[in-house]
Scaffold this motif. Structure first.
Motif, PDB file in Angstrom:
ATOM      1  N   PHE A 185      63.980  21.395 -76.447  1.00 20.00           N
ATOM      2  CA  PHE A 185      64.673  22.591 -76.926  1.00 20.00           C
ATOM      3  C   PHE A 185      64.947  23.451 -75.692  1.00 20.00           C
ATOM      4  CE2 PHE A 185      64.415  26.479 -79.941  1.00 20.00           C
ATOM      5  CZ  PHE A 185      65.782  26.436 -80.133  1.00 20.00           C
ATOM      6  N   VAL A 186      66.220  23.660 -75.383  1.00 14.12           N
ATOM      7  CA  VAL A 186      66.605  24.192 -74.075  1.00 14.12           C
ATOM      8  C   VAL A 186      67.461  25.454 -74.237  1.00 14.12           C
ATOM      9  CG1 VAL A 186      67.602  23.591 -71.824  1.00 14.12           C
ATOM     10  CG2 VAL A 186      66.695  21.786 -73.319  1.00 14.12           C
ATOM     11  N   GLY A 192      79.395  33.487 -71.189  1.00 17.48           N
ATOM     12  CA  GLY A 192      79.281  34.144 -72.488  1.00 17.48           C
ATOM     13  C   GLY A 192      77.878  34.573 -72.843  1.00 17.48           C
ATOM     14  N   GLY A 193      76.891  34.213 -72.014  1.00 16.45           N
ATOM     15  CA  GLY A 193      75.508  34.596 -72.278  1.00 16.45           C
ATOM     16  C   GLY A 193      74.610  33.390 -72.466  1.00 16.45           C
ATOM     17  N   LEU A 194      73.476  33.582 -73.127  1.00 17.26           N
ATOM     18  CA  LEU A 194      72.526  32.506 -73.367  1.00 17.26           C
ATOM     19  C   LEU A 194      72.949  31.680 -74.569  1.00 17.26           C
ATOM     20  CD1 LEU A 194      69.136  34.424 -72.914  1.00 17.26           C
ATOM     21  CD2 LEU A 194      70.382  33.093 -71.210  1.00 17.26           C
ATOM     22  N   PHE A 195      72.638  30.398 -74.522  1.00  8.71           N
ATOM     23  CA  PHE A 195      72.897  29.526 -75.661  1.00  8.71           C
ATOM     24  C   PHE A 195      71.779  28.494 -75.761  1.00  8.71           C
ATOM     25  CE2 PHE A 195      74.897  27.545 -72.024  1.00  8.71           C
ATOM     26  CZ  PHE A 195      74.610  26.186 -72.162  1.00  8.71           C
ATOM     27  N   LEU A 196      71.607  27.917 -76.938  1.00  7.40           N
ATOM     28  CA  LEU A 196      70.562  26.940 -77.209  1.00  7.40           C
ATOM     29  C   LEU A 196      71.169  25.562 -77.433  1.00  7.40           C
ATOM     30  CD1 LEU A 196      68.503  29.031 -79.810  1.00  7.40           C
ATOM     31  CD2 LEU A 196      68.102  28.861 -77.345  1.00  7.40           C
ATOM     32  N   TYR A 197      70.440  24.538 -77.039  1.00  8.75           N
ATOM     33  CA  TYR A 197      70.864  23.187 -77.363  1.00  8.75           C
ATOM     34  C   TYR A 197      69.655  22.263 -77.363  1.00  8.75           C
ATOM     35  CZ  TYR A 197      70.740  21.974 -72.341  1.00  8.75           C
ATOM     36  OH  TYR A 197      70.365  21.736 -71.041  1.00  8.75           O
ATOM     37  N   LEU A 198      69.813  21.087 -77.940  1.00  8.12           N
ATOM     38  CA  LEU A 198      68.775  20.072 -78.038  1.00  8.12           C
ATOM     39  C   LEU A 198      69.143  18.898 -77.152  1.00  8.12           C
ATOM     40  CD1 LEU A 198      68.414  20.211 -81.916  1.00  8.12           C
ATOM     41  CD2 LEU A 198      66.792  21.153 -80.256  1.00  8.12           C
ATOM     42  N   ARG A 207      66.479  25.186 -68.405  1.00 12.23           N
ATOM     43  CA  ARG A 207      65.268  25.928 -68.749  1.00 12.23           C
ATOM     44  C   ARG A 207      64.787  25.540 -70.145  1.00 12.23           C
ATOM     45  NH1 ARG A 207      65.154  32.091 -67.140  1.00 12.23           N
ATOM     46  NH2 ARG A 207      65.720  30.942 -65.277  1.00 12.23           N
ATOM     47  N   PRO A 208      63.896  24.554 -70.261  1.00  8.95           N
ATOM     48  CA  PRO A 208      63.347  24.209 -71.579  1.00  8.95           C
ATOM     49  C   PRO A 208      62.345  25.270 -72.033  1.00  8.95           C
ATOM     50  CG  PRO A 208      62.291  22.907 -69.873  1.00  8.95           C
ATOM     51  CD  PRO A 208      63.373  23.693 -69.190  1.00  8.95           C
TER      52      PRO A 208
END
Length: 255
Positions: A185-186, A192-198, A207-208
């Motif tokens: 989970f990263v 555009g800013g922070l975002f999450l991905y798998l 950065r996990p």
């Protein structure tokens, strides 16, 4: 009355008759005694001296000085006392050797799980409230159900359920499956800013913030400590592997 004790007054006293002198002397003595009585009585009822010229006795003065020194010492001690420092919990950080992944995972599942609140809840909402195309492209939705089209608690729950579905079904995972049994989970960042991905593979250079077991993802959802994930946002990116330069190799850049 003070004039009765200077020389001109004493000359007039000598020129008076005996009875008159006796009466005048009696009055003067009575005034002096009355003044002394008033002075001593006033010391019993007032804290300030009766006259600026009155001096404390030696014992009283030393006692007052001692009390002042002790009061000043206590005041300085209270000011000099250091404030207790808040200790941050020491957390494991994934090293480039990847030799502490189980410890890293165990620290993540020390909470109560469920839909996160606060900053991380906003990240989940931003990245999982919407739809995905067949190719995996995500389109965020702004059709919130709260007052004035603001996000409601139901919207946060919907985003979290979408996140859970992506993990359990293994959809839209980046990278190739490395066979480790982990889903990373990263947190990434772009203009555009922070975002999450798998990710199915080690996210070198990224950065996990958590690991999820592929064969027991429900454990993460039920026990996730979202505060730990939020604190991990301040940890360095994962260095090593294909990442040889910081932050990334730049084509055409000089060595």
């Amino acid at each position: 009355l003070k004039g009765c004790f200077v020389q001109p007054c004493s000359i007039r006293v000598h020129n008076m008759g005996h009875p008159a002198r006796a009466r005048l002397l009696a009055v003067a003595v009575a005034v002096l005694l009355a003044r002394e009585v008033v002075f001593h009585v006033s010391q019993l009822f007032v804290t300030a001296p009766f006259s600026p010229s009155v001096r404390l006795s030696g014992h009283t003065a030393r006692l007052a000085e001692t009390m002042e020194v002790e009061a000043e010492t206590e005041e300085v001690s209270e000011e000099a006392a250091p404030e207790p420092k808040m200790k941050r919990p020491r957390m494991a950080r994934v090293t480039d050797k990847l030799d502490n992944l189980d410890q890293y995972y165990q620290e993540t599942i020390t909470g109560k799980g469920g839909t996160p609140k606060g900053f991380f809840g906003d990240l989940i909402l931003r990245n999982y409230f919407g739809t995905w195309s067949p190719s995996g492209a995500f389109t965020p939705s702004r059709e919130f159900t709260g007052p004035r089209k603001q996000p409601s608690r139901a919207d946060y729950d919907t985003a979290f359920e979408n996140f859970k579905m992506q993990v359990k079904e293994g959809k839209n995972l980046q990278g190739k499956d490395d066979g480790s049994g982990w889903i990373w989970f990263v947190v990434g960042q772009n203009p555009g800013g922070l975002f999450l991905y798998l990710s199915s593979e080690v996210p070198w250079g990224e950065r996990p913030v958590a690991l999820i077991r592929k064969d027991n993802a429900e454990e993460f959802f039920e026990k996730a400590d979202w505060k730990v994930l939020t604190l991990r946002l301040n940890q360095p990116n994962l260095w090593g592997g294909k990442v040889k330069k910081f932050p990334y190799p730049v084509k055409g850049a000089e060595d």
